[in-house]
Design a protein around this motif. Structure first.
Motif, PDB file in Angstrom:
ATOM      1  N   THR A 118       3.619   0.186   3.362  1.00  0.00           N
ATOM      2  CA  THR A 118       2.684  -0.436   3.946  1.00  0.00           C
ATOM      3  C   THR A 118       3.311  -1.996   3.179  1.00  0.00           C
ATOM      4  OG1 THR A 118       1.643   0.858   5.821  1.00  0.00           O
ATOM      5  CG2 THR A 118       0.730  -1.903   5.776  1.00  0.00           C
ATOM      6  N   THR A 119       3.538  -3.247   3.908  1.00  0.00           N
ATOM      7  CA  THR A 119       4.006  -4.642   3.004  1.00  0.00           C
ATOM      8  C   THR A 119       3.593  -5.133   3.430  1.00  0.00           C
ATOM      9  OG1 THR A 119       5.591  -5.466   4.584  1.00  0.00           O
ATOM     10  CG2 THR A 119       6.442  -3.887   2.618  1.00  0.00           C
ATOM     11  N   ILE A 120       1.600  -5.511   2.559  1.00  0.00           N
ATOM     12  CA  ILE A 120       0.682  -6.073   3.142  1.00  0.00           C
ATOM     13  C   ILE A 120       0.464  -7.465   3.316  1.00  0.00           C
ATOM     14  CG2 ILE A 120      -0.993  -4.468   2.956  1.00  0.00           C
ATOM     15  CD1 ILE A 120      -1.835  -5.523   0.819  1.00  0.00           C
ATOM     16  N   THR A 121       1.752  -8.385   2.424  1.00  0.00           N
ATOM     17  CA  THR A 121       2.164  -9.681   2.293  1.00  0.00           C
ATOM     18  C   THR A 121       3.235 -10.077   2.924  1.00  0.00           C
ATOM     19  OG1 THR A 121       3.114  -9.469  -0.036  1.00  0.00           O
ATOM     20  CG2 THR A 121       1.026 -10.342  -0.065  1.00  0.00           C
ATOM     21  N   LYS A 122       4.127  -9.313   3.315  1.00  0.00           N
ATOM     22  CA  LYS A 122       5.299  -9.932   3.691  1.00  0.00           C
ATOM     23  C   LYS A 122       5.107 -10.463   5.131  1.00  0.00           C
ATOM     24  CE  LYS A 122       8.989  -7.673   3.832  1.00  0.00           C
ATOM     25  NZ  LYS A 122      10.349  -6.555   3.747  1.00  0.00           N
ATOM     26  N   GLN A 123       6.211 -11.237   5.220  1.00  0.00           N
ATOM     27  CA  GLN A 123       6.107 -12.287   6.392  1.00  0.00           C
ATOM     28  C   GLN A 123       7.133 -12.389   7.416  1.00  0.00           C
ATOM     29  OE1 GLN A 123       3.422 -15.139   6.941  1.00  0.00           O
ATOM     30  NE2 GLN A 123       2.253 -13.707   5.165  1.00  0.00           N
ATOM     31  N   GLY A 124       8.464 -12.490   6.534  1.00  0.00           N
ATOM     32  CA  GLY A 124       9.556 -11.988   7.326  1.00  0.00           C
ATOM     33  C   GLY A 124       9.567 -11.207   7.624  1.00  0.00           C
ATOM     34  N   ILE A 125       9.664  -9.906   7.147  1.00  0.00           N
ATOM     35  CA  ILE A 125      10.193  -8.725   8.379  1.00  0.00           C
ATOM     36  C   ILE A 125       8.829  -7.448   7.404  1.00  0.00           C
ATOM     37  CG2 ILE A 125      12.064  -8.272   7.023  1.00  0.00           C
ATOM     38  CD1 ILE A 125      13.224  -6.491   9.136  1.00  0.00           C
ATOM     39  N   PRO A 126       7.654  -7.182   7.353  1.00  0.00           N
ATOM     40  CA  PRO A 126       6.378  -7.103   7.198  1.00  0.00           C
ATOM     41  C   PRO A 126       6.709  -5.719   8.313  1.00  0.00           C
ATOM     42  CG  PRO A 126       5.782  -8.264   9.108  1.00  0.00           C
ATOM     43  CD  PRO A 126       7.224  -8.952   9.359  1.00  0.00           C
ATOM     44  N   LEU A 127       7.020  -4.112   7.314  1.00  0.00           N
ATOM     45  CA  LEU A 127       7.082  -3.028   7.482  1.00  0.00           C
ATOM     46  C   LEU A 127       5.637  -2.703   7.231  1.00  0.00           C
ATOM     47  CD1 LEU A 127       9.997  -2.232   5.683  1.00  0.00           C
ATOM     48  CD2 LEU A 127       9.914  -2.757   8.279  1.00  0.00           C
ATOM     49  N   VAL A 128       5.374  -1.918   8.808  1.00  0.00           N
ATOM     50  CA  VAL A 128       4.065  -1.005   8.760  1.00  0.00           C
ATOM     51  C   VAL A 128       4.428   0.503   8.396  1.00  0.00           C
ATOM     52  CG1 VAL A 128       2.562   0.168   9.906  1.00  0.00           C
ATOM     53  CG2 VAL A 128       2.859  -2.199   9.965  1.00  0.00           C
ATOM     54  N   ARG A 129       3.984   1.496   7.852  1.00  0.00           N
ATOM     55  CA  ARG A 129       4.072   2.520   7.464  1.00  0.00           C
ATOM     56  C   ARG A 129       4.993   3.236   6.980  1.00  0.00           C
ATOM     57  NH1 ARG A 129       0.562   7.094   9.768  1.00  0.00           N
ATOM     58  NH2 ARG A 129      -0.108   7.710   7.857  1.00  0.00           N
TER      59      ARG A 129
ATOM     60  N   ILE B  40       0.870  -0.922  -0.303  1.00  0.00           N
ATOM     61  CA  ILE B  40      -0.273   0.205   0.175  1.00  0.00           C
ATOM     62  C   ILE B  40       0.950   1.124  -0.047  1.00  0.00           C
ATOM     63  CG2 ILE B  40      -1.965   1.433   1.202  1.00  0.00           C
ATOM     64  CD1 ILE B  40      -2.604  -1.237   2.519  1.00  0.00           C
ATOM     65  N   ILE B  41       0.557   2.085  -1.008  1.00  0.00           N
ATOM     66  CA  ILE B  41       1.561   2.840  -1.222  1.00  0.00           C
ATOM     67  C   ILE B  41       1.001   4.570  -0.721  1.00  0.00           C
ATOM     68  CG2 ILE B  41       0.841   3.623  -2.999  1.00  0.00           C
ATOM     69  CD1 ILE B  41       3.504   5.367  -4.203  1.00  0.00           C
ATOM     70  N   GLU B  42       1.395   4.986   0.350  1.00  0.00           N
ATOM     71  CA  GLU B  42       0.690   6.493   0.698  1.00  0.00           C
ATOM     72  C   GLU B  42       1.794   7.877   0.146  1.00  0.00           C
ATOM     73  OE1 GLU B  42      -0.690   6.344   5.121  1.00  0.00           O
ATOM     74  OE2 GLU B  42       0.783   5.176   4.951  1.00  0.00           O
ATOM     75  N   ILE B  43       1.814   8.753  -0.247  1.00  0.00           N
ATOM     76  CA  ILE B  43       2.531  10.170  -0.233  1.00  0.00           C
ATOM     77  C   ILE B  43       1.856  10.798   0.619  1.00  0.00           C
ATOM     78  CG2 ILE B  43       2.976  11.824  -2.272  1.00  0.00           C
ATOM     79  CD1 ILE B  43       3.258   9.168  -3.836  1.00  0.00           C
ATOM     80  N   LEU B  44       2.935  11.931   1.320  1.00  0.00           N
ATOM     81  CA  LEU B  44       2.852  12.075   2.689  1.00  0.00           C
ATOM     82  C   LEU B  44       3.493  13.867   2.356  1.00  0.00           C
ATOM     83  CD1 LEU B  44       3.320   9.559   5.543  1.00  0.00           C
ATOM     84  CD2 LEU B  44       1.255  10.293   4.040  1.00  0.00           C
ATOM     85  N   ASP B  45       3.253  14.988   3.156  1.00  0.00           N
ATOM     86  CA  ASP B  45       3.711  15.716   3.054  1.00  0.00           C
ATOM     87  C   ASP B  45       4.989  15.570   4.606  1.00  0.00           C
ATOM     88  OD1 ASP B  45       4.698  18.300   3.818  1.00  0.00           O
ATOM     89  OD2 ASP B  45       3.099  19.073   3.101  1.00  0.00           O
TER      90      ASP B  45
END
Ligand SMILES: [Zn+2]
Length: 425
Positions: A275-286, A252-257
């Motif tokens: 945000t990496t919505i499928t990753k298992q090993g090292i998932p990242l939120v935002r 999921i891509i966001e573009i932020l100020d």
């Protein structure tokens, strides 16, 4: 995929991700608890309330602290280059590796690649994600992979010619070096079967694309990815060459100020967050990438429905503030490529003069300009300075240097040299 279906899939995957990281990664549990938010959202807009992840989180968790699965499920690790500090380690489960191969196969296909192609992979193999990422993608597509890795440029040219390479994968600056080297070897790459290049891992300009396409006689496709998020395969241009389709079923891509950290409207520039919505090993939120881009609005002529991001125009941490003006090195490149007599090889050298920062752009002159003709050089130097001033709105000192004097890169080009802490002029 229709937009509502995609968004339903994203939401389902997002909530699964949030539950996973909250249960398994202490860093996330602490961030969510501290922010007072639950690891669940009722709609995609709920993402905006969740805490960010930054590179420092990965550094502090070095090496494995942010992995969300037991070590027994990790089948491979890669790392970031560490050019801006300590390296960070990323881990992949078998499912992650398989998804990655799918995404890179998709990337090569969107550049027009098929099982019939011969893909020369001149990204570095090893801990860097470029080489193996492209490699597994080429194989997944059914194409023929040539795992040559980076370096040994004359051999690259020879293999390009002898093996009948049709697609070249490397950094854009390395593609230019391969082109220059071929010319020196008396080989015209434009006459070879090569027809496309998938170039990424560093920001490059539209003018550089024109130059690469001219010298190498191929269609140059911009691809995007970063090791923390996956590696190459996060987003890629199609043959329309108008924005990079983001693989929104996985990211999921966001573009932020970058100041307020609130989302900007589509079409406006800001920092890219994934945000990496499928990753298992090292998932990242935002995850804050520090890369600057914008969403390209409208539909793509290719028919793909994934949204597009514009090519990366810079990084928030590469950005130079010169007398109050924001300058990205890629803007300088854009100017140089339009000026006859100079090569697109440059470095921005920062030094101290007294207490003042001094900025000097070193620009290589072309082979056809003689270094003995003082007047010609002076005219050229003035023109470069004037064009930089007019397009960047800031005056920079320009120094012309001899052809080939700026170090060539087999990976990411070093565009900014900071001597301010070395006491040199
Ligand atoms: Zn497209």
């Amino acid at each position: 995929m229709a937009r509502p279906d995609l968004e339903a899939l994203q939401l389902e995957r997002l909530n699964a991700l949030l539950a996973r990281v909250y249960a398994n990664v202490p860093t996330y549990r602490a961030k969510f608890d501290q922010a007072g938010v639950a690891p669940v959202v009722s709609g995609l807009e709920g993402l905006a309330d969740l805490p960010f992840t930054v590179k420092d989180d990965l550094r502090q968790a070095y090496p494995y602290g942010m992995f969300a699965v037991p070590q027994s499920e990790i089948v491979r690790v890669h790392s970031s280059s560490g050019t801006t500090g300590q390296i960070t380690v990323v881990g992949y489960t078998a499912a992650d590796i398989s998804n990655w191969a799918d995404l890179m196969a998709r990337t090569i296909a969107s550049a027009g690649g098929t099982a019939d192609d011969i893909v020369q992979i001149a990204y570095g193999y090893g801990l860097f994600t470029g080489g193996l990422g492209a490699h597994y993608g080429a194989e997944r597509l059914g194409a023929t992979a040539i795992p040559i890795s980076g370096g040994n440029t004359k051999r690259q040219v020879q293999v390009l010619k002898d093996f009948g390479t049709t697609i070249l994968a490397c950094t854009p600056s390395y593609a230019l070096l391969i082109g220059e080297t071929a010319t020196e070897m008396g080989i015209d790459i434009r006459e070879l079967p090569i027809r496309a290049g998938i170039f990424g891992a560093e920001p490059w300009s539209e003018s550089m694309r024109t130059q690469i396409e001219e010298i190498l006689g191929l269609k140059a496709i911009d691809i995007y990815g970063l090791s923390e998020v996956m590696g190459p395969g996060v987003a890629a241009e199609c043959t329309e060459q108008h924005g990079l389709h983001v693989n929104e079923d996985h990211f999921i891509i966001e573009i932020l100020d970058p100041e307020t950290l609130r989302p900007v409207p589509d079409g406006e520039q800001g920092e890219v967050v994934f945000t990496t919505i499928t990753k298992q090993g090292i998932p990242l939120v935002r995850y804050r990438t520090r890369d600057i881009s914008r969403i390209v609005t409208g539909e793509c002529a290719c028919g793909r429905t994934f949204r597009r991001m514009e090519r990366i125009t810079g990084r928030t941490d590469d950005m130079l503030i010169i007398r109050g003006v924001n300058v990205y090195p890629s803007q300088i490149e854009q100017v140089l490529v339009g000026i006859p007599g100079v090569a697109p090889h440059y470095q921005v050298v920062l030094s101290k003069r007294g207490s003042m920062d001094h900025v000097e752009v070193h620009v290589e002159v072309g082979h056809d300009v003689s270094f003995d003709e003082v007047k010609t050089l002076e005219r050229l130097r003035n023109r470069v300075a004037a064009e930089i001033a007019s397009s960047l709105a800031v005056n920079l000192a320009v120094k012309l240097v001899e052809p080939k004097s700026i170090q060539r890169s087999e990976g990411k080009a070093k565009r900014v040299v900071d001597l301010r802490n070395e006491g040199s002029e």
